[in-house]
Design a protein around this motif. Structure first.
Motif, PDB file in Angstrom:
ATOM      1  N   GLY A 332       0.789  -1.225   0.000  1.00 32.45           N
ATOM      2  CA  GLY A 332       0.000   0.000   0.000  1.00 32.45           C
ATOM      3  C   GLY A 332       0.820   1.273   0.000  1.00 32.45           C
ATOM      4  O   GLY A 332       0.247   2.372   0.028  1.00 32.45           O
ATOM      5  N   MET A 333       2.123   1.156  -0.053  1.00 34.61           N
ATOM      6  CA  MET A 333       2.961   2.356  -0.001  1.00 34.61           C
ATOM      7  C   MET A 333       2.838   3.184  -1.276  1.00 34.61           C
ATOM      8  O   MET A 333       2.775   2.643  -2.372  1.00 34.61           O
ATOM      9  N   VAL A 334       2.799   4.485  -1.092  1.00 36.78           N
ATOM     10  CA  VAL A 334       2.727   5.425  -2.211  1.00 36.78           C
ATOM     11  C   VAL A 334       4.049   6.180  -2.271  1.00 36.78           C
ATOM     12  O   VAL A 334       4.493   6.753  -1.274  1.00 36.78           O
ATOM     13  N   THR A 335       4.662   6.163  -3.431  1.00 38.32           N
ATOM     14  CA  THR A 335       5.949   6.830  -3.584  1.00 38.32           C
ATOM     15  C   THR A 335       5.807   8.334  -3.405  1.00 38.32           C
ATOM     16  O   THR A 335       4.884   8.951  -3.950  1.00 38.32           O
ATOM     17  N   ARG A 336       6.694   8.922  -2.637  1.00 35.01           N
ATOM     18  CA  ARG A 336       6.647  10.361  -2.380  1.00 35.01           C
ATOM     19  C   ARG A 336       6.975  11.153  -3.652  1.00 35.01           C
ATOM     20  O   ARG A 336       7.649  10.642  -4.551  1.00 35.01           O
ATOM     21  N   PRO A 337       6.547  12.413  -3.709  1.00 35.91           N
ATOM     22  CA  PRO A 337       6.950  13.273  -4.824  1.00 35.91           C
ATOM     23  C   PRO A 337       8.474  13.392  -4.857  1.00 35.91           C
ATOM     24  O   PRO A 337       9.124  13.362  -3.806  1.00 35.91           O
ATOM     25  N   PRO A 338       9.066  13.510  -6.033  1.00 37.06           N
ATOM     26  CA  PRO A 338      10.531  13.542  -6.134  1.00 37.06           C
ATOM     27  C   PRO A 338      11.194  14.597  -5.258  1.00 37.06           C
ATOM     28  O   PRO A 338      12.249  14.337  -4.672  1.00 37.06           O
ATOM     29  N   LEU A 339      10.580  15.778  -5.126  1.00 41.08           N
ATOM     30  CA  LEU A 339      11.209  16.847  -4.350  1.00 41.08           C
ATOM     31  C   LEU A 339      11.215  16.565  -2.847  1.00 41.08           C
ATOM     32  O   LEU A 339      11.919  17.229  -2.097  1.00 41.08           O
ATOM     33  N   ALA A 340      10.460  15.560  -2.413  1.00 44.60           N
ATOM     34  CA  ALA A 340      10.423  15.221  -0.991  1.00 44.60           C
ATOM     35  C   ALA A 340      11.762  14.663  -0.506  1.00 44.60           C
ATOM     36  O   ALA A 340      11.983  14.549   0.701  1.00 44.60           O
ATOM     37  N   VAL A 341      12.653  14.329  -1.440  1.00 44.45           N
ATOM     38  CA  VAL A 341      13.966  13.825  -1.055  1.00 44.45           C
ATOM     39  C   VAL A 341      14.750  14.856  -0.239  1.00 44.45           C
ATOM     40  O   VAL A 341      15.649  14.517   0.521  1.00 44.45           O
ATOM     41  N   PHE A 342      14.365  16.122  -0.372  1.00 41.13           N
ATOM     42  CA  PHE A 342      15.052  17.180   0.371  1.00 41.13           C
ATOM     43  C   PHE A 342      14.464  17.402   1.765  1.00 41.13           C
ATOM     44  O   PHE A 342      15.044  18.129   2.568  1.00 41.13           O
ATOM     45  N   ASP A 343      13.324  16.800   2.049  1.00 40.61           N
ATOM     46  CA  ASP A 343      12.672  17.000   3.349  1.00 40.61           C
ATOM     47  C   ASP A 343      13.474  16.315   4.463  1.00 40.61           C
ATOM     48  O   ASP A 343      13.930  15.174   4.308  1.00 40.61           O
ATOM     49  N   GLY A 344      13.608  16.997   5.563  1.00 40.38           N
ATOM     50  CA  GLY A 344      14.233  16.379   6.726  1.00 40.38           C
ATOM     51  C   GLY A 344      15.741  16.260   6.678  1.00 40.38           C
ATOM     52  O   GLY A 344      16.343  15.634   7.557  1.00 40.38           O
ATOM     53  N   VAL A 345      16.380  16.818   5.666  1.00 38.83           N
ATOM     54  CA  VAL A 345      17.841  16.735   5.585  1.00 38.83           C
ATOM     55  C   VAL A 345      18.471  17.577   6.701  1.00 38.83           C
ATOM     56  O   VAL A 345      19.443  17.167   7.339  1.00 38.83           O
ATOM     57  N   TYR A 346      17.894  18.755   6.922  1.00 43.99           N
ATOM     58  CA  TYR A 346      18.346  19.617   8.016  1.00 43.99           C
ATOM     59  C   TYR A 346      17.155  19.948   8.905  1.00 43.99           C
ATOM     60  O   TYR A 346      16.006  19.937   8.458  1.00 43.99           O
ATOM     61  N   ALA A 347      17.427  20.265  10.163  1.00 41.60           N
ATOM     62  CA  ALA A 347      16.352  20.597  11.098  1.00 41.60           C
ATOM     63  C   ALA A 347      15.690  21.917  10.731  1.00 41.60           C
ATOM     64  O   ALA A 347      14.497  22.107  10.960  1.00 41.60           O
ATOM     65  N   GLU A 348      16.444  22.839  10.162  1.00 42.86           N
ATOM     66  CA  GLU A 348      15.927  24.152   9.780  1.00 42.86           C
ATOM     67  C   GLU A 348      16.294  24.437   8.324  1.00 42.86           C
ATOM     68  O   GLU A 348      17.221  23.825   7.782  1.00 42.86           O
ATOM     69  N   PRO A 349      15.564  25.353   7.668  1.00 41.04           N
ATOM     70  CA  PRO A 349      15.846  25.664   6.258  1.00 41.04           C
ATOM     71  C   PRO A 349      17.305  26.052   6.045  1.00 41.04           C
ATOM     72  O   PRO A 349      17.944  26.670   6.908  1.00 41.04           O
TER      73      PRO A 349
END
Length: 371
Positions: A332-349
């Motif tokens: 049932g997993m849905v692949t995330r949008p490609p740009l989501a690869v950048f989410d969570g890399v750093y705690a702040e922008p």
């Protein structure tokens, strides 16, 4: 003239040199070194450990099946190593932090993993299959032995902060030949870091037998770094729990690092990309089947009248239910949008990361309209 020293060939017969509480045929024997660390473990807790191992084996079986069916890119089996993983992980305190290799399915299970956590990374959906902060388990580490350095770095931080935590790292016998593990032990001893090293000696570093890379017990290396060690029967869940309690007590009390070598066996392939029949004799596998960690505990519990067929059936039903949830979560997993690869890399922008995101978005835009 130096004394003659006889190397140890680390095979099934070598297990007699490992500390144990339960023999392979399920008999309880006294162990002056370990008994006091599991004196509180009652039959109910033993049944819970048995359930954990049964569920873990079922999760592992399902993981292999999902990979063979094309639902996972890879799976690293842990069949045969259930006692080492469950016994040590169940000894941890909630605040302790674990740095695993890629095979510690049982450790993340014991730390509270959810069904999708076992497969998310192997399906290629996330860089980490679980939330490290929630489980207090770092992402599974593919680079052999690298997690040992991460654990020591974290443990040095614990020491500076005076926190009531211990860092724990797991690795295989093959990783002990890597510089990372040896360098981690040097730093741990030098800074008296509260870290526990757990070597799961499963006898095979992919296709290389442990006797080729270590003619003497691996636990014997740690004292050379100034780190006390224990060598235990890794198919004895009670011995593994006792050894971890000893190691945690040592590290948590300010005495520095401790080392455990759990002598166990990898019953399946190194990963699902491996064919162990090409390098491993069938008779060796048969010999280790007689040392099955789950059967050992079952025999002991039956012998003291604390396990019956009804409980076994209920446990298997629970294991099947977990595997069913795991399969459903995977499919049932849905692949995330490609740009989501950048989410969570750093705690702040971060300006540099935002620039990379924009550049990648522009690149993806070049494919718009293509079929």
């Amino acid at each position: 003239m130096s004394p003659q020293i006889t190397p140890i060939v680390d095979t099934a017969q070598d297990l007699e040199l490992a500390e144990r509480i339960l023999t392979p045929d399920g008999a309880r024997i006294p162990n002056p070194q370990l008994d006091r660390f599991v004196a509180d473990v009652d039959p109910a807790q033993l049944r819970a450990l048995h359930r954990d191992m049964v569920v873990l084996r079922r999760i592992d079986t399902e993981g292999v099946a999902l990979q063979r069916q094309g639902q996972l890119g890879l799976w690293a089996p842990c069949q045969g190593q259930e006692a080492t993983q469950i016994g040590t992980a169940r000894a941890l305190a909630p605040q302790d932090f674990v740095f695993p290799s890629y095979r510690e399915t049982g450790v993340i299970y014991a730390r509270g993993a959810q069904p999708g956590d076992y497969v998310r990374m192997w399906r290629g959906e996330e860089g980490a299959g679980h939330d490290p902060a929630a489980l207090r388990v770092a992402p599974l580490q593919i680079i052999i032995g690298a997690q040992s350095l991460h654990a020591v770095g974290y443990a040095v931080g614990i020491r500076h902060e005076g926190a009531d935590e211990v860092a724990v790292t797991y690795f295989g016998d093959g990783a002990t030949s890597q510089g990372d593990v040896n360098e981690a032990m040097i730093f741990a001893a030098s800074y008296q870091a509260p870290v526990v090293f757990v070597c799961q000696n499963n006898h095979w570093a992919i296709s290389e037998p442990v006797a080729l890379q270590s003619q003497f017990p691996i636990a014997g290396r740690a004292p050379g770094f100034g780190i006390p060690s224990l060598r235990v029967d890794g198919n004895d869940v009670l011995a593994c729990m006792a050894a971890m309690r000893w190691a945690l007590d040592h590290a948590r009390s300010g005495k520095g690092p401790a080392y455990i070598e759990a002598v166990t066996y990898r019953m399946g392939p190194h990963t699902t990309a491996d064919d162990p029949t090409k390098y491993r004799p069938a008779e060796e596998l048969d010999a280790w089947r007689d040392r099955d960690p789950i059967a050992r505990l079952e025999t002991y519990l039956r012998g003291i009248g604390e396990l019956d067929d009804e409980h076994l059936a209920q446990t298997q039903a629970e294991a099947d239910a977990v595997a069913k949830e795991m399969r459903a979560a995977c499919l049932g997993m849905v692949t995330r949008p490609p740009l989501a690869v950048f989410d969570g890399v750093y705690a702040e922008p971060h300006a540099g990361l935002e620039r990379q995101r924009d550049e990648y978005a522009a690149y993806l835009a070049t494919f718009e309209g293509e079929v």
